[in-house]
Design a protein around this motif. Structure first.
Motif, short mmCIF file in Angstrom:
data_model
loop_
_atom_site.label_atom_id
_atom_site.label_comp_id
_atom_site.label_asym_id
_atom_site.label_seq_id
_atom_site.Cartn_x
_atom_site.Cartn_y
_atom_site.Cartn_z
N ALA A 13 0.82 -1.21 0.00
CA ALA A 13 0.00 0.00 0.00
C ALA A 13 0.85 1.26 0.00
O ALA A 13 0.49 2.27 -0.62
CB ALA A 13 -0.93 0.00 1.22
N ALA A 14 2.00 1.21 0.66
CA ALA A 14 2.87 2.39 0.76
C ALA A 14 3.36 2.84 -0.61
O ALA A 14 3.63 4.04 -0.82
CB ALA A 14 4.05 2.09 1.68
N ARG A 15 3.47 1.91 -1.55
CA ARG A 15 3.95 2.26 -2.89
C ARG A 15 2.98 3.19 -3.62
O ARG A 15 3.37 3.91 -4.53
CB ARG A 15 4.18 0.99 -3.71
CG ARG A 15 5.27 0.09 -3.15
CD ARG A 15 5.32 -1.23 -3.89
NE ARG A 15 6.29 -2.15 -3.29
CZ ARG A 15 6.38 -3.44 -3.57
NH1 ARG A 15 5.55 -3.97 -4.48
NH2 ARG A 15 7.27 -4.21 -2.99
N GLU A 16 1.71 3.13 -3.23
CA GLU A 16 0.69 3.95 -3.88
C GLU A 16 0.39 5.24 -3.12
O GLU A 16 -0.40 6.06 -3.59
CB GLU A 16 -0.61 3.15 -4.02
CG GLU A 16 -0.48 1.85 -4.79
CD GLU A 16 -1.79 1.08 -4.81
OE1 GLU A 16 -2.85 1.72 -4.60
OE2 GLU A 16 -1.77 -0.14 -5.04
N ALA A 17 0.99 5.41 -1.96
CA ALA A 17 0.64 6.55 -1.11
C ALA A 17 1.15 7.86 -1.71
O ALA A 17 2.23 7.90 -2.30
CB ALA A 17 1.22 6.36 0.28
N PRO A 18 0.40 8.95 -1.53
CA PRO A 18 0.81 10.24 -2.07
C PRO A 18 1.90 10.92 -1.26
O PRO A 18 2.45 11.94 -1.68
CB PRO A 18 -0.49 11.06 -2.04
CG PRO A 18 -1.30 10.43 -0.97
CD PRO A 18 -0.96 8.99 -0.97
N VAL A 19 2.21 10.37 -0.07
CA VAL A 19 3.31 10.89 0.76
C VAL A 19 4.18 9.71 1.18
O VAL A 19 3.74 8.55 1.12
CB VAL A 19 2.77 11.62 2.02
CG1 VAL A 19 1.95 12.86 1.63
CG2 VAL A 19 1.96 10.69 2.90
N PRO A 20 5.42 9.96 1.58
CA PRO A 20 6.28 8.85 2.03
C PRO A 20 5.68 8.12 3.23
O PRO A 20 5.15 8.75 4.15
CB PRO A 20 7.59 9.54 2.40
CG PRO A 20 7.57 10.84 1.66
CD PRO A 20 6.14 11.25 1.59
N VAL A 21 5.76 6.79 3.20
CA VAL A 21 5.27 5.96 4.30
C VAL A 21 6.40 5.04 4.76
O VAL A 21 6.96 4.29 3.96
CB VAL A 21 4.06 5.10 3.87
CG1 VAL A 21 3.57 4.25 5.05
CG2 VAL A 21 2.94 5.97 3.34
N ARG A 22 6.74 5.14 6.05
CA ARG A 22 7.72 4.23 6.64
C ARG A 22 6.96 3.08 7.30
O ARG A 22 6.23 3.30 8.27
CB ARG A 22 8.56 4.97 7.69
CG ARG A 22 9.54 5.97 7.11
CD ARG A 22 10.72 5.28 6.43
NE ARG A 22 11.38 4.32 7.30
CZ ARG A 22 12.34 4.63 8.18
NH1 ARG A 22 12.74 5.89 8.30
NH2 ARG A 22 12.90 3.71 8.93
N VAL A 23 7.10 1.88 6.76
CA VAL A 23 6.39 0.72 7.30
C VAL A 23 7.34 -0.07 8.20
O VAL A 23 8.47 -0.38 7.79
CB VAL A 23 5.85 -0.18 6.17
CG1 VAL A 23 5.07 -1.35 6.76
CG2 VAL A 23 4.96 0.64 5.23
#
Length: 280
Positions: free
Chosen positions: A103-113
């Motif tokens: 899901a993070a790959r599609e996020a409009p902002v950086p996501v640290r998982v």
């Protein structure tokens, strides 16, 4: 300062007031009861889950769909967050971490998982640590570091009446499950490296609960520490443990007492009694 938002999942079992106060978002996992897929925390209660297990109904669990996490990230970004830190239960238990990475790959902002290797309030304490850093204007990297430190310092111990539920769900090895049932002992377990491991074997339930108290008090020591006591369909047992720990732990800062949700309960069964020890 960048606005860092904190996301976790429903297995953190954070009190709702704490989530609202710190602006933490929890994405629900799913419990499949018969042919019904129900969201943890909103569509199935711990009591309903315990009753289903006692009736030996088919109960399984599943991760959130990547699309659900992606939608959550988009909604948070729309509120003005510049970065998201997404903290999840151990990848040994669930595919939630993998779904969050997708899901993070599609996020409009950086996501640290982050795979915290934790579950229940062990995960909740990580989310709170990250949120406190974010509230002070810290960066995503600093929030992740705070969560990872909290995870490294936190210990989780628990007692179950039977290992059958953990064996059926693949959360503990068949050999360890057999070790418990073959000798009619009561198991004490711990979370170690993101996995459930057999800690001790005790002859009776009362002795197991007493031993759990001793282990938690020893682990807590005398420094400042937060403790969470969890249970499933064992409120009196949990209340007594919480009371005893209040008396025995001199550095106790906060003590959370709660019933676990349906996802964890499905794998432990009724009678679960657990304790999370998290130094500050």
């Amino acid at each position: 300062m960048p606005h860092v938002a904190i996301v976790t999942d429903s297995t953190a079992y954070l009190p709702q007031p704490a989530m609202q106060r710190h602006g933490i978002t929890a994405v629900p996992l799913t419990v499949v009861l018969g042919d019904q897929a129900l969201e943890e925390g909103t569509e199935i209660s711990s009591r309903a889950l315990a009753e289903a297990l006692q009736k030996r109904r088919s109960v399984t669990t599943s991760r959130p769909a990547p699309a659900v996490l992606a939608d959550t990230y988009r909604r948070i970004a729309d509120t003005g967050a510049d970065t998201i830190v997404s903290l999840h239960l151990s990848s040994e238990f669930s595919g939630t971490y993998d779904a969050a990475v997708l899901a993070a790959r599609e996020a409009p902002v950086p996501v640290r998982v982050v795979d915290t290797g934790m579950v229940a309030m062990a995960l909740g304490f990580c989310a709170l640590a990250a949120a406190e850093v974010a509230e002070r204007g810290g960066t995503a990297e600093e929030a992740v570091a705070a969560a990872e430190k909290r995870a490294a310092d936190t210990s989780t111990y628990f007692y179950v009446d039977t290992l059958d539920y953990l064996r059926r769900g693949g959360r503990i090895g068949a050999a360890q499950a057999l070790l418990g049932s073959a000798f009619a002992v009561k198991p004490l377990l711990q979370l170690d490296g993101g996995r459930i491991e057999l800690l001790e074997k005790v002859r009776t339930a009362s002795r197991a609960v007493a031993r759990l108290e001793e282990i938690v008090a020893e682990q807590a020591g005398s420094g400042a520490v937060d403790i969470a006591v969890h249970h499933l369909a064992a409120p009196e047992r949990a209340a007594l443990l919480a009371e005893r720990l209040r008396e025995r732990v001199p550095g106790l800062a906060e003590l959370h007492l709660s019933e676990v949700g349906a996802v964890i309960g499905a794998h432990t069964g009724p009678g679960l009694l657990g304790a999370v020890v998290s130094p500050r």
